[in-house]
Scaffold this motif. Sequence first.
Motif: not given
Length: 133
Positions: A71-72, A74-75, A78-79, A83
């Motif tokens: 999950d991290q 994937e996050e 998607s920056r 960022e």
Amino acid sequence: MINNTHAESNNHRKDSGFTEACSSQSNTIKTFKTHNKLHKEMLLAHKRGMVLNSRSELQQVLERRKRVQSDQEEEGQSRTPLEDMLLRRQQKQLEKEKEQEKVQEEAQLIEFVRVRQNLRKIHTAIQNKAANS
């Protein structure tokens, strides 16, 4: 007439055999369909993580960690460009701070060596005076 009765009884046996075959085949089909439904439900439950707690606690923790890590990741993917730039800037700042700490540690180490050498000189000078007296 006897032949007709005999033929009818043979037909009746064939029909009953056919009926039994049909009913057993329909039971097989029903069983197959329910089996497939159960299998699909189990697959969906497994994908959702709703499987029975037959796994050990350690295995569950490891799976949870993998899930969190993915999950991290994937996050992280998607920056936004802003960022990314801020993250790079922060990393550069941390690297500069580490370099400054290293320089300070080296300076302290060099000072320690200098003081130690001075103490040796003083100590040898005191011993020479004591030996000469």
